[in-house]
Design a protein around this motif. Structure first.
Motif, short mmCIF file in Angstrom:
data_model
loop_
_atom_site.label_atom_id
_atom_site.label_comp_id
_atom_site.label_asym_id
_atom_site.label_seq_id
_atom_site.Cartn_x
_atom_site.Cartn_y
_atom_site.Cartn_z
N ASP A 65 14.89 29.94 -11.06
CA ASP A 65 15.61 31.19 -10.84
C ASP A 65 15.35 31.68 -9.41
O ASP A 65 14.29 31.43 -8.84
CB ASP A 65 15.17 32.26 -11.84
CG ASP A 65 15.64 31.95 -13.26
OD1 ASP A 65 16.68 31.27 -13.42
OD2 ASP A 65 14.97 32.39 -14.20
N TYR A 67 15.62 35.10 -6.70
CA TYR A 67 15.55 36.56 -6.68
C TYR A 67 15.73 37.06 -5.25
O TYR A 67 15.27 36.40 -4.31
CB TYR A 67 14.19 37.05 -7.19
CG TYR A 67 13.85 36.51 -8.56
CD1 TYR A 67 14.17 37.23 -9.71
CD2 TYR A 67 13.22 35.28 -8.71
CE1 TYR A 67 13.88 36.73 -10.97
CE2 TYR A 67 12.92 34.78 -9.97
CZ TYR A 67 13.24 35.50 -11.08
OH TYR A 67 12.95 35.01 -12.32
N HIS A 72 14.05 42.15 -5.41
CA HIS A 72 13.63 41.29 -6.52
C HIS A 72 14.64 41.19 -7.66
O HIS A 72 14.30 40.78 -8.77
CB HIS A 72 12.25 41.72 -7.05
CG HIS A 72 11.26 41.87 -5.95
ND1 HIS A 72 10.77 40.80 -5.24
CD2 HIS A 72 10.71 42.98 -5.39
CE1 HIS A 72 9.94 41.25 -4.31
NE2 HIS A 72 9.88 42.55 -4.37
N GLU A 73 15.88 41.53 -7.39
CA GLU A 73 16.96 41.37 -8.38
C GLU A 73 17.19 39.89 -8.62
O GLU A 73 17.26 39.08 -7.67
CB GLU A 73 18.24 42.01 -7.83
CG GLU A 73 19.43 41.91 -8.74
CD GLU A 73 19.38 42.87 -9.91
OE1 GLU A 73 20.13 42.64 -10.87
OE2 GLU A 73 18.60 43.85 -9.88
N GLU A 74 17.30 39.47 -9.88
CA GLU A 74 17.62 38.08 -10.19
C GLU A 74 19.05 37.82 -9.76
O GLU A 74 19.97 38.57 -10.10
CB GLU A 74 17.45 37.82 -11.69
CG GLU A 74 17.63 36.37 -12.05
CD GLU A 74 17.40 36.08 -13.52
OE1 GLU A 74 17.79 34.98 -13.95
OE2 GLU A 74 16.85 36.94 -14.24
N TRP A 77 20.25 30.78 -9.74
CA TRP A 77 19.24 29.73 -9.78
C TRP A 77 19.49 28.69 -8.69
O TRP A 77 20.57 28.62 -8.11
CB TRP A 77 19.16 29.06 -11.14
CG TRP A 77 20.36 28.25 -11.53
CD1 TRP A 77 20.63 26.95 -11.18
CD2 TRP A 77 21.47 28.67 -12.33
NE1 TRP A 77 21.82 26.55 -11.73
CE2 TRP A 77 22.36 27.59 -12.44
CE3 TRP A 77 21.77 29.86 -12.98
CZ2 TRP A 77 23.54 27.67 -13.16
CZ3 TRP A 77 22.95 29.94 -13.69
CH2 TRP A 77 23.82 28.85 -13.79
N LYS A 100 26.15 39.95 -8.83
CA LYS A 100 24.91 40.30 -8.11
C LYS A 100 25.10 40.40 -6.61
O LYS A 100 24.18 40.78 -5.88
CB LYS A 100 23.81 39.28 -8.41
CG LYS A 100 23.50 39.15 -9.88
CD LYS A 100 22.93 40.43 -10.42
CE LYS A 100 22.57 40.28 -11.89
NZ LYS A 100 21.75 41.37 -12.35
#
Length: 105
Positions: A65, A67, A72-74, A77, A100
């Protein structure tokens, strides 16, 4: 930010930290955890998590994954290893979820 002048890029929707250049899009036909996603050749300002095997739509892959390095938002991957020889072209590529990121100019 000077290196981005005149070059479209994508940034984290949450904190606006640049994460990928639009020129680095390899495919617009991916799905991630939250919906549509793009495959990029490179990503920047991301932290790569621990590698783990995961069953995805096209087979089993070793993935990590990623970030946002700032908030630190996912984001999606990174393909670390493809177990199927036909999927080796994905190794080292990044899948970033469209929900995102935001496109910047």
């Amino acid at each position: 930010m000077a290196e981005f002048v005149g070059r479209p890029f994508f940034s984290c929707r949450n904190c606006r930290k640049p994460v990928a250049l639009a020129d680095d899009i390899l495919s617009r036909k991916f799905r991630a955890k939250w919906g549509p996603a793009y495959m990029f050749t490179n990503a920047m300002n991301v932290v790569v998590g621990r590698t783990q095997d995961r069953q995805l739509m096209t087979g089993v892959f070793a993935v990590a994954d990623i970030y946002c390095s700032n908030c630190h938002e996912e984001m999606g991957w990174k393909y670390v290893r493809g177990h199927d020889p036909k999927q080796k072209h994905k190794e080292g590529r990044f899948i970033i979820d469209l929900s995102k990121i935001v496109k910047e100019y």
